[in-house]
Design an enzyme around this catalytic site. Structure first.
Site, PDB file in Angstrom:
ATOM      1  N   LYS A 127       0.822  -1.210   0.000  1.00  0.00           N
ATOM      2  CA  LYS A 127       0.000   0.000   0.000  1.00  0.00           C
ATOM      3  C   LYS A 127       0.858   1.263   0.000  1.00  0.00           C
ATOM      4  O   LYS A 127       0.529   2.242  -0.674  1.00  0.00           O
ATOM      5  CB  LYS A 127      -0.940  -0.008   1.207  1.00  0.00           C
ATOM      6  CG  LYS A 127      -2.023  -1.068   1.125  1.00  0.00           C
ATOM      7  CD  LYS A 127      -2.942  -1.026   2.334  1.00  0.00           C
ATOM      8  CE  LYS A 127      -4.036  -2.084   2.223  1.00  0.00           C
ATOM      9  NZ  LYS A 127      -4.939  -2.073   3.399  1.00  0.00           N
ATOM     10  N   LYS A 210      -7.591  -9.946  -7.029  1.00  0.00           N
ATOM     11  CA  LYS A 210      -8.632 -10.108  -6.024  1.00  0.00           C
ATOM     12  C   LYS A 210      -9.668  -9.005  -6.147  1.00  0.00           C
ATOM     13  O   LYS A 210      -9.328  -7.842  -6.381  1.00  0.00           O
ATOM     14  CB  LYS A 210      -7.992 -10.081  -4.630  1.00  0.00           C
ATOM     15  CG  LYS A 210      -8.956 -10.308  -3.484  1.00  0.00           C
ATOM     16  CD  LYS A 210      -8.206 -10.280  -2.163  1.00  0.00           C
ATOM     17  CE  LYS A 210      -9.159 -10.434  -0.981  1.00  0.00           C
ATOM     18  NZ  LYS A 210      -8.437 -10.362   0.304  1.00  0.00           N
ATOM     19  N   LYS A 213     -12.388  -3.131  -3.371  1.00  0.00           N
ATOM     20  CA  LYS A 213     -12.940  -1.794  -3.591  1.00  0.00           C
ATOM     21  C   LYS A 213     -11.875  -0.828  -4.079  1.00  0.00           C
ATOM     22  O   LYS A 213     -12.134   0.052  -4.899  1.00  0.00           O
ATOM     23  CB  LYS A 213     -13.555  -1.276  -2.289  1.00  0.00           C
ATOM     24  CG  LYS A 213     -14.475  -0.081  -2.462  1.00  0.00           C
ATOM     25  CD  LYS A 213     -15.810  -0.499  -3.028  1.00  0.00           C
ATOM     26  CE  LYS A 213     -16.794   0.666  -3.079  1.00  0.00           C
ATOM     27  NZ  LYS A 213     -18.125   0.263  -3.555  1.00  0.00           N
TER      28      LYS A 213
END
Length: 348
Positions: A127, A210, A213
């Site tokens: 991230k 995967k 969102k």
């Protein structure tokens, strides 16, 4: 399920194995990957376990949130969990920030964790590399440490998580054992509980990624609160391949395999049964049937969710009871931890 590990743990006696898990309120609607990969097994686990489930709003603020939207999404998340089948009579359902012991134990666990241990967490590396160092908060770096506090507060025997969270549970085990060795037996050492069959649902437009969102394209993400006809269109335009044979092959037919896996999870039929069912049929038949199957499941889910959102007093009542039950356990754990590390107890 995992048995209790330590006999000398704090908190009330557990007559059933205890499980704990959480979900972020960072979007208005859960998606199909959330449900099949996590929430559905939570519903099953509440029947034979002492289950604690939370909406983790503290974790949500590792990235910037609009305050009004965060409050709204938190309520929508709770309503969806209830709509999916979580029963406040069978589990403890609460909002993370309603239990201040999470942040308090989080600081203790921060002080027990080595910088190198935290830096090795792959989710942080992934991230932060996407966001850049200037936009990455310290909270994102210590996210797994708060997650450790979440688990240890409730003396959880097992943690239902996706495969991508296994590393965080392993660090939790290390920290629990470290505290137990350094001070005294205090924490149950938890085990991950990973449902292999539906642990990973993939993007309908990129079946190698995967469903997420943050990562999925709008056409590849199936949101549970969308109109069923919107989701039907997404299923019917899902990426497959140039072949026409419905068969399960994760490497060479990732898109078709993803659709079969979703169908199997919703219908209860095995992959083998589905392949036989669609023998001689083309991909369109699979997509159409899956769209109809999803609509049949999601419509009553949406109705149940709406009924809770339309009754805010009942939603508040459920959350109030959940926070009370959670704090009963969490406060006793924290008091024991504070005593064992040498904090001076306040005089009453």
């Amino acid at each position: 399920m995992a048995p209790m590990v330590n006999a000398a743990v704090t908190g009330p006696a557990k007559d059933r194995p205890r499980v704990l898990s959480g979900i972020q309120p960072t979007s208005g609607s859960f998606h199909l990957g959330n449900y099949l990969g996590a929430v559905r097994q939570w519903v099953d686990l509440q029947e034979q376990n002492d289950a604690f489930y939370m909406v983790v709003d503290l974790h949500a603020i590792t990235v910037e949130q609009d305050p009004a939207t965060l409050r709204e999404n938190t309520r929508i998340s709770v309503a969806q969990l209830l709509g999916a089948g979580l029963d406040p009579e069978r589990c403890t359902l609460f909002v993370q920030s309603h239990v201040p012991e999470h942040a308090q134990l989080g600081w203790v666990m921060n002080c027990m964790t080595g910088f190198g241990e935290a830096a090795r967490m792959t989710q942080f590396k992934d991230k932060s590399s996407k966001q850049g160092s200037d936009r990455t908060s310290v909270g994102l770096f210590t996210y797994p440490i708060l997650q450790i506090a979440d688990i240890l507060l409730y003396q959880a025997d097992a943690v239902p998580v996706g495969e991508d969270q296994r590393q965080h549970v392993e660090l939790t085990r290390d920290l629990a054992e470290r505290f137990n060795t350094r001070y005294a037996p205090t924490f149950t050492v938890p085990k991950p509980y990973i449902l292999k069959e539906t642990a990973k649902i993939f993007d309908l437009q990129d079946p190698t990624s995967k469903m997420s969102k943050s990562a999925s394209s709008p056409k590849g993400l199936v949101s549970l609160l969308d109109e069923p006809k919107v989701s039907a269109k997404k299923f019917k335009s899902a990426v497959t391949d140039t072949d026409t044979v419905v068969s399960y092959d994760e490497e060479n037919k990732a898109g078709v395999s993803n659709l079969l896996r979703i169908h199997s999870a919703l219908s209860g039929q095995s992959i083998e049964q589905l392949v036989a069912h669609f023998e001689g049929k083309m991909y369109g038949a699979l997509k159409t049937e899956l769209a109809e199957l999803f609509a049949e499941w999601v419509t009553p889910f949406q109705e149940r969710t709406k009924s809770y959102l339309d009754d805010p007093a009942e939603l508040d009542r459920v959350l109030g009871l959940g926070a009370e039950k959670a704090r009963e356990v969490a406060s006793e754990t924290l008091a024991t931890v504070y005593d064992r590390i040498g904090f001076l107890a306040p005089k009453r």
